[in-house]
Write an enzyme that holds these catalytic residues in place. Structure first.
Site, short mmCIF file in Angstrom:
data_model
loop_
_atom_site.label_atom_id
_atom_site.label_comp_id
_atom_site.label_asym_id
_atom_site.label_seq_id
_atom_site.Cartn_x
_atom_site.Cartn_y
_atom_site.Cartn_z
N ILE A 156 2.25 2.64 -6.84
CA ILE A 156 0.89 2.37 -7.33
C ILE A 156 -0.12 2.62 -6.20
O ILE A 156 -1.15 3.26 -6.40
CB ILE A 156 0.75 0.93 -7.88
N ASN A 206 8.92 -14.08 -5.31
CA ASN A 206 7.51 -13.69 -5.29
C ASN A 206 6.60 -14.87 -5.01
O ASN A 206 5.56 -14.72 -4.35
CB ASN A 206 7.14 -12.99 -6.59
N ARG A 225 12.48 -6.46 -9.26
CA ARG A 225 13.72 -7.07 -9.74
C ARG A 225 14.88 -6.16 -9.37
O ARG A 225 14.89 -4.99 -9.70
CB ARG A 225 13.65 -7.23 -11.26
N ASP A 263 -2.74 -2.94 -20.14
CA ASP A 263 -2.36 -3.23 -21.53
C ASP A 263 -3.56 -3.01 -22.45
O ASP A 263 -3.43 -2.48 -23.55
CB ASP A 263 -1.84 -4.66 -21.62
N HIS A 284 0.84 -10.79 -18.86
CA HIS A 284 1.21 -9.38 -18.70
C HIS A 284 2.74 -9.31 -18.81
O HIS A 284 3.45 -9.24 -17.81
CB HIS A 284 0.72 -8.84 -17.36
N ALA A 309 0.80 -1.23 0.00
CA ALA A 309 0.00 0.00 0.00
C ALA A 309 0.83 1.28 0.00
O ALA A 309 0.35 2.32 -0.42
CB ALA A 309 -0.96 -0.01 1.20
#
Ligand code: NDP
Length: 325
Positions: free
Chosen positions: A16, A105, A92, A159, A187, A12
């Site tokens: 983003i 991940n 990364r 996308d 993606h 959070a």
């Protein structure tokens, strides 16, 4: 007084998150009549930054925001959540192999998937954004066996929106007039933006755009490389447009897409020659909280090859993480 809906967001305090939380709190997903409780997850080292974001959320005095929960424990963040937006992921770092990133991940999404299994509302809608999103979604879903598979999705909407915008510009038509566009697959750069079925004001668009060269040499690669172009221009990855795509994806899922096709990465069901066991971007229509795939579209030789390269990539990722599931 309407009962608040619980929306959990991971990562959070990231960039983003910073573009996303304010729009959620404003009601951009659930509408202007639905109170919201935000349940925010961050790793311990980002708790301080998250505190600052929470202060700003408070300073907006959003009428719909009835509470904010802040935690570093997934089982607290996911408790009774009606929606879960999984943004947090290991980025990364220099010298990190793709495989190491996948595995790092996978570990995160396995732990969070188990927490989902125990804690979320049984009909919670779950969206995975953190990369590699499709495979992270597979891990989360597999780690949450008690939840309905149809409540999991991964994001390919950015996308889709990018493709929409490029297409509108090319044909000089308002975005609102274009429909039935698809972005298939992973993606990742193997994604396949497909306007073969697209309509411009209900007229087939491909008919006026039979420029195969533009399709293969400009349109498809520009959509696929847009993320990289933004990193080059901004110095950091896209954030506001990613947050906007999250809002679009969740709003359409919850409120319906009004018959419009949207692209969503869903657990594959064997259709379109995509084997089961991966998350794959497909065209879908949302109605009453249910996602329905658009079925029986023609797949020609070119499309088949494009879909296959995403399938191969995702099956490869699946193979790498399979032993952890
Ligand atoms: P961002 O908020 O910019 O991005 C978060 C994730 O979304 C990344 O995996 C990113 O992938 C992905 N993403 C998916 N689609 C897009 C898109 N179209 N454009 C941009 N990003 C996209 O990352 P930050 O590093 O700013 O924030 C992440 C937060 O997550 C941090 O606050 C960190 O503390 C937290 N975190 C949580 C972890 C956990 O839960 N255990 C682990 C690590 C971090 P990509 O990297 O490919 O751009």
């Amino acid at each position: 007084e309407k009962k608040p809906i619980r929306i959990a967001v991971t990562g959070a305090a990231g960039q983003i998150g910073y573009a996303l939380l304010f729009r959620i709190a404003k009601g951009d997903i659930t509408g202007t009549n639905q109170p919201i409780i935000l349940q925010l997850l961050e790793i311990p080292s980002s708790q301080q930054a998250l505190k600052g974001v929470v202060m700003e959320l408070e300073d907006c005095a959003f009428p719909l925001l009835s509470d904010i929960i802040v935690t570093d424990d997934p089982s607290v963040a996911f408790q009774d959540a009606n929606m879960v937006i999984m943004v947090g992921a290991r980025p990364r770092s220099k010298g990190m192999e793709r495989k190491d990133l996948l595995l790092a991940n996978a570990e995160i999404f396995k732990i969070q998937g188990s927490a989902l299994n125990q804690c979320v509302a049984r009909d919670a809608k779950i969206l995975v954004v953190g990369n590699p999103a499709n495979t992270n979604a597979l891990i989360a879903m597999t780690s949450a066996p008690d939840l309905d598979r149809n409540n999991f999705s991964a994001m390919i909407r950015l996308d889709h929106n990018r493709a929409l915008s490029i297409l509108a510009k090319k044909i000089g038509s308002p975005i609102s007039q274009i429909s039935q566009l698809i972005v298939w697959g992973n993606h990742s750069p193997t994604m396949y933006a497909d306007y073969r079925f697209a309509l411009n004001s209900d007229q087939p668009l491909a008919y006026n755009l039979q420029d195969e060269n533009w399709n293969t040499e400009v349109f498809i690669p520009t959509v696929a490389q847009r993320g990289t172009a933004i990193i080059e221009a901004r110095g950091v990855s896209s954030a506001a447009s990613a947050a906007n795509a999250i809002i679009d994806h969740m709003r359409d899922w919850v409120m319906g897409s009004n018959g419009r096709w949207v692209s969503m990465a869903l657990p594959s069901d064997g259709s379109y020659g995509v084997p089961e066991g991966i998350f794959f971007g497909v065209p879908a229509i949302c109605e009453n909280g249910v996602i329905k795939r658009v079925a029986n579209l023609e797949i020609n030789e070119f499309s088949k090859r494009k879909l296959q390269s995403s399938v191969d990539e995702l099956m490869g990722e699946r193979k790498l993480i399979l032993s952890m599931l």
